[in-house]
Enzyme design. Structure first.
Site, PDB file in Angstrom:
ATOM      1  N   ASP A  97      40.463 -27.700 -75.647  1.00 34.46           N
ATOM      2  CA  ASP A  97      41.135 -26.449 -75.286  1.00 34.46           C
ATOM      3  C   ASP A  97      40.871 -25.465 -76.429  1.00 34.46           C
ATOM      4  OD1 ASP A  97      42.955 -24.343 -74.926  1.00 34.46           O
ATOM      5  OD2 ASP A  97      44.427 -25.632 -73.932  1.00 34.46           O
TER       6      ASP A  97
ATOM      7  N   TYR B 289      49.664 -27.362 -76.146  1.00 34.59           N
ATOM      8  CA  TYR B 289      50.401 -26.356 -75.384  1.00 34.59           C
ATOM      9  C   TYR B 289      51.464 -27.034 -74.521  1.00 34.59           C
ATOM     10  CZ  TYR B 289      51.142 -22.617 -71.979  1.00 34.59           C
ATOM     11  OH  TYR B 289      51.702 -21.669 -71.178  1.00 34.59           O
TER      12      TYR B 289
ATOM     13  N   LYS C  34      44.783 -15.175 -72.880  1.00 37.36           N
ATOM     14  CA  LYS C  34      45.020 -14.941 -74.304  1.00 37.36           C
ATOM     15  C   LYS C  34      43.907 -14.066 -74.899  1.00 37.36           C
ATOM     16  CE  LYS C  34      48.242 -17.708 -73.038  1.00 37.36           C
ATOM     17  NZ  LYS C  34      48.266 -19.132 -73.254  1.00 37.36           N
TER      18      LYS C  34
ATOM     19  N   ARG D 214      36.370 -17.063 -51.623  1.00 34.83           N
ATOM     20  CA  ARG D 214      36.987 -18.138 -52.417  1.00 34.83           C
ATOM     21  C   ARG D 214      35.911 -19.047 -52.999  1.00 34.83           C
ATOM     22  NH1 ARG D 214      38.105 -22.474 -49.589  1.00 34.83           N
ATOM     23  NH2 ARG D 214      39.289 -21.411 -47.969  1.00 34.83           N
TER      24      ARG D 214
HETATM   25  C1  LIG Z   1      48.466 -20.303 -72.437  1.00 32.66           C
HETATM   26  C2  LIG Z   1      47.781 -21.564 -72.709  1.00 32.66           C
HETATM   27  C3  LIG Z   1      47.402 -22.422 -71.673  1.00 32.66           C
HETATM   28  C4  LIG Z   1      47.764 -22.152 -70.232  1.00 32.66           C
HETATM   29  O1  LIG Z   1      47.137 -21.019 -69.738  1.00 32.66           O
HETATM   30  P1  LIG Z   1      47.758 -20.046 -68.609  1.00 32.66           P
HETATM   31  O2  LIG Z   1      46.733 -19.006 -68.483  1.00 32.66           O
HETATM   32  O3  LIG Z   1      49.066 -19.553 -69.142  1.00 32.66           O
HETATM   33  O4  LIG Z   1      47.933 -20.861 -67.379  1.00 32.66           O
HETATM   34  C5  LIG Z   1      46.712 -23.571 -72.005  1.00 32.66           C
HETATM   35  N1  LIG Z   1      46.405 -23.865 -73.288  1.00 32.66           N
HETATM   36  C6  LIG Z   1      46.767 -23.064 -74.303  1.00 32.66           C
HETATM   37  C7  LIG Z   1      46.400 -23.448 -75.699  1.00 32.66           C
HETATM   38  C8  LIG Z   1      47.465 -21.888 -74.057  1.00 32.66           C
HETATM   39  O5  LIG Z   1      47.832 -21.120 -75.077  1.00 32.66           O
END
Ligand SMILES: *Cc1c(COP(=O)(O)O)cnc(C)c1O
Length: 379
Positions: free
Chosen positions: A169, A99, A194, A47
């Site tokens: 982000d 998001y 993504k 971990r």
């Molecule tokens: C999907 C997403 C998140 C969250 O990520 P997860 O892997 O689903 O927890 C945060 N920011 C954006 C812009 C996203 O598209």
């Protein structure tokens, strides 16, 4: 050796395995590691740190032009770690079109964090927005689902007047198209579920920072103390996926331009939101991005029944949440990804019932356009 981006995605993080010569890194599943004598070790407990995560984290740091990266079990756990890093009972400024899960975390879980949501397209009087206990400025660009583009450099300049860090982000752009750390941001957060993962088969997240001992120690501490870490298998899979990030993004960028041109000229489409279509956003995007990415949203000139008919008739675009995979997806933000946002706020943001968001995949773009065309003709 100083490597360019397309070389970094393939060669950063590891070389051939020292023990076996394996060209690709092995998956180290062991949860614990032998110590030479008590307290003398490179790895202690999986971990805290493990070889498979090390490879991924080195790779992530390199491709984001950062100094250090931290991998998490999801994008949300990465964002949660950023929140915890700054303590409790403080204020932040956040771009308004973020998001849905980010808003849910800020508003409904981190109830001791006071958030001011700001439309960065408007003139902002920063002296009114920044408070004594403001800890950071959070931006998401391109934004979700309306593809707003925020000027990262400009935001960094404003933030530095108030001595505040900027956290970006970067999920929608991916480091292939945009590297916020190069533009002065202090931290980059991504959902590697993504574009980084790219095949819709991993959930993961990351934080990448520039040289900053205090942040590095604190994030490392939280990562270990909370334990929202990815499995060695996911680290391996993500390392593997990132090797094709450049070729995938190149095709996403190309296909999305063709699809957005098609939609923009279609009589049944009222408006297309794509970094390359709005003039003001396009100027900023061209300045700070190397490509517009594969995400866009659009408003259909129809009621909800027409929208549902359109969705039902699509063959190649799968109706599903998420984005950034090789396959094309479509979703309805108001009912799906952004359902957790108050209807009144959704309305204010412009997330209507006729708004759809697509993640343009890397299929043959003529096939994608034919699919949209036949489904639009059924409305
Ligand atoms: C999907 C997403 C998140 C969250 O990520 P997860 O892997 O689903 O927890 C945060 N920011 C954006 C812009 C996203 O598209």
């Amino acid at each position: 050796m100083k490597k360019k981006f397309n070389t970094k995605v393939i060669h950063s993080g590891h070389g051939p395995d020292k023990e076996t010569g394996a060209v690709m890194p092995p998956i180290h599943l062991s949860s614990t590691f032998k110590q030479m004598e008590p307290g003398n070790f490179e790895y202690e407990y999986a971990r805290t740190k493990n070889p498979s995560r090390d490879v991924l984290e080195k790779l992530l740091a390199q491709i984001e032009s950062g100094d250090k990266a931290f991998a998490f079990a999801s994008g949300m756990s990465a964002i949660n770690t950023v929140c915890d890093l700054f303590g409790t009972n403080y204020h932040i400024v956040c771009s308004d079109d973020v998001y849905g899960g980010t808003r849910r975390l800020f508003d409904k879980v981190k109830s001791n964090i006071d958030v001011t949501y700001i439309d960065f397209d408007k003139n902002i009087n920063w002296n009114d927005e920044i408070k004594e206990n403001t800890k950071f400025i959070w931006i998401e660009t391109p934004s979700n689902p309306l593809m707003k583009i925020i000027d990262i450099k400009n935001t960094v300049n404003i933030a530095s007047e108030f001595k505040l860090p900027v956290i970006c982000d970067n999920t929608f752009a991916s480091p292939y198209n945009q590297r916020p750390l190069e533009l002065g941001a202090d931290m980059v957060v991504s959902s590697s579920t993504k574009y980084l993962g790219g095949h819709s088969d991993i959930v993961g997240g990351s934080i990448v920072i520039k040289e900053n001992k205090e942040y590095a120690e604190k994030i490392s501490f939280i990562q270990n103390a909370v334990g929202a870490v990815p499995s060695p298998f996911d680290c391996y899979l993500l390392t593997r996926s990132i090797k094709t990030l450049s070729v995938r993004m190149k095709q996403h960028n190309e296909n999305a331009i063709a699809v957005s041109n098609y939609l923009s000229n279609h009589p049944k489409i009222e408006k297309v939101f794509f970094p390359g279509t709005d003039k003001r956003h396009k100027e900023i995007a061209e300045k700070q991005m190397d490509g517009f990415g594969g995400m866009m949203s659009f408003v259909i000139d129809s009621d909800i029944n027409g929208v549902k008919t359109f969705l039902k008739n699509l063959n190649l675009f799968t109706l599903a949440e998420s984005l950034g995979g090789v396959e094309s997806l479509i979703e309805h933000p108001a009912i799906m990804t952004h359902a957790s946002i108050d209807p009144s706020i959704r309305e204010k943001l412009g997330i209507s019932e006729a708004l759809l968001r697509i993640s343009v995949g890397i299929e043959d773009v003529d096939d994608l356009i034919s699919d949209l065309d036949q489904a639009l003709s059924k409305i």
